[in-house]
Write a protein that holds these residues in place. Structure first.
Motif, PDB file in Angstrom:
ATOM      1  N   LEU A 192      12.898  45.273  35.365  1.00  0.00           N
ATOM      2  CA  LEU A 192      13.386  44.918  34.034  1.00  0.00           C
ATOM      3  C   LEU A 192      14.883  44.654  34.040  1.00  0.00           C
TER       4      LEU A 192
ATOM      5  N   THR B 140      16.105  36.396  33.080  1.00  0.00           N
ATOM      6  CA  THR B 140      15.593  36.455  31.715  1.00  0.00           C
ATOM      7  C   THR B 140      16.513  35.704  30.758  1.00  0.00           C
TER       8      THR B 140
ATOM      9  N   THR C  19      11.832  40.928  21.667  1.00  0.00           N
ATOM     10  CA  THR C  19      10.445  40.676  22.048  1.00  0.00           C
ATOM     11  C   THR C  19      10.295  39.484  22.984  1.00  0.00           C
TER      12      THR C  19
ATOM     13  N   MET D 280      11.448  40.164  26.583  1.00  0.00           N
ATOM     14  CA  MET D 280      10.629  41.074  27.372  1.00  0.00           C
ATOM     15  C   MET D 280       9.394  40.414  27.961  1.00  0.00           C
TER      16      MET D 280
ATOM     17  N   SER E 275       5.059  47.367  28.155  1.00  0.00           N
ATOM     18  CA  SER E 275       5.758  46.961  26.933  1.00  0.00           C
ATOM     19  C   SER E 275       6.372  48.163  26.230  1.00  0.00           C
TER      20      SER E 275
ATOM     21  N   ALA F 214       9.484  48.999  28.007  1.00  0.00           N
ATOM     22  CA  ALA F 214      10.549  48.052  27.716  1.00  0.00           C
ATOM     23  C   ALA F 214      11.359  48.462  26.492  1.00  0.00           C
TER      24      ALA F 214
ATOM     25  N   GLY G 236      13.538  46.391  23.948  1.00  0.00           N
ATOM     26  CA  GLY G 236      12.542  45.338  24.134  1.00  0.00           C
ATOM     27  C   GLY G 236      11.719  45.003  22.912  1.00  0.00           C
TER      28      GLY G 236
ATOM     29  N   ASP H 263       9.993  50.353  21.416  1.00  0.00           N
ATOM     30  CA  ASP H 263      11.326  50.375  20.821  1.00  0.00           C
ATOM     31  C   ASP H 263      11.363  51.291  19.603  1.00  0.00           C
TER      32      ASP H 263
END
Length: 218
Positions: A73, A80, A90, A93, A162, A165, A170, A175
């Motif tokens: 990540l 990214t 979002t 990620m 997710s 993240a 993320g 989150d």
């Protein structure tokens, strides 16, 4: 935080999680499934045996699978940003989620294809089928239960990723759990986050099992 605000918070976060997982899984399948098929057909005694290609793909896949997601990540933040223009949120990620899941699903697909009886492939070759015909009409149909199971496992893993993240902004349920639950010292939000993640995983698993039972004729 009022009840209405909390409902809106979790509703939006759940949609973000589903969007991240769904898009990442779709792209990963488009790239990971052909990779898994290539890994299978290029191995020794495969229908398209190619030792050099197989070794190269194996190294790439193994390296991709060996990097912990939280490290990946952070490591691909420049990539990214290049793709989506940001490293948080979002949309951002989806990139690391996809990168992490491609080698994961590739190995699972390769494993699923290993379950196809060699006799079926030999029979198809005897009848003059081309490698592409064998892949499309023998390998994939016969391995479909395993392929669906591989996709199901990948989706569940992406839900977990997710959530992880969320530690770096993320978005999604992870989150919310970190920002409003852990940092905000609100155990209720953490509990609801966990429950929602469990529900999502259970739904994915149940749908996967139903699809497997429909295509498995053994």
């Amino acid at each position: 935080m009022s009840t209405e605000q909390m409902i809106n918070l979790f509703f939006n976060a759940t949609l973000e999680t589903l969007a991240m997982v769904g898009i990442a899984a779709a792209i990963a399948c488009l790239l990971g499934m052909p990779t898994g098929i290539l890994l299978h057909v290029t191995k020794t005694n495969g229908i398209l045996a190619n030792k050099n290609l197989n070794n190269a793909l194996s190294v790439i896949v193994n390296v991709g699978r060996s990097v912990p997601f939280i490290i990946l990540l952070v490591a691909i933040i420049p990539f990214t940003r290049l793709i989506v223009g940001s490293s948080i949120g979002t949309g951002a990620m989806i990139v690391p989620l996809t990168v992490a899941s491609i080698p994961f699903i590739a190995r699972l697909i390769e494993g699923a294809l290993l379950d196809v009886p060699a006799g079926l492939i030999e029979a198809a070759q005897t009848m003059g089928a081309t490698p592409l015909q064998i892949i499309m009409k023998v390998l994939i149909p016969e391995a479909m239960p395993g392929i669906i199971n591989s996709i199901t496992i990948t989706l569940v893993t992406l839900v977990n990723y997710s959530a992880m993240a969320g530690t770096v902004g993320g978005g999604g349920l992870g989150d919310v759990g970190i920002q409003h639950g852990y940092i905000g010292f609100n155990p209720t939000i953490i509990l609801i986050t966990v429950i929602l993640l469990v529900i999502i995983v259970q739904i994915i698993q149940s749908v996967g099992e139903r699809l497997i039972s429909k295509v498995d004729h053994r």
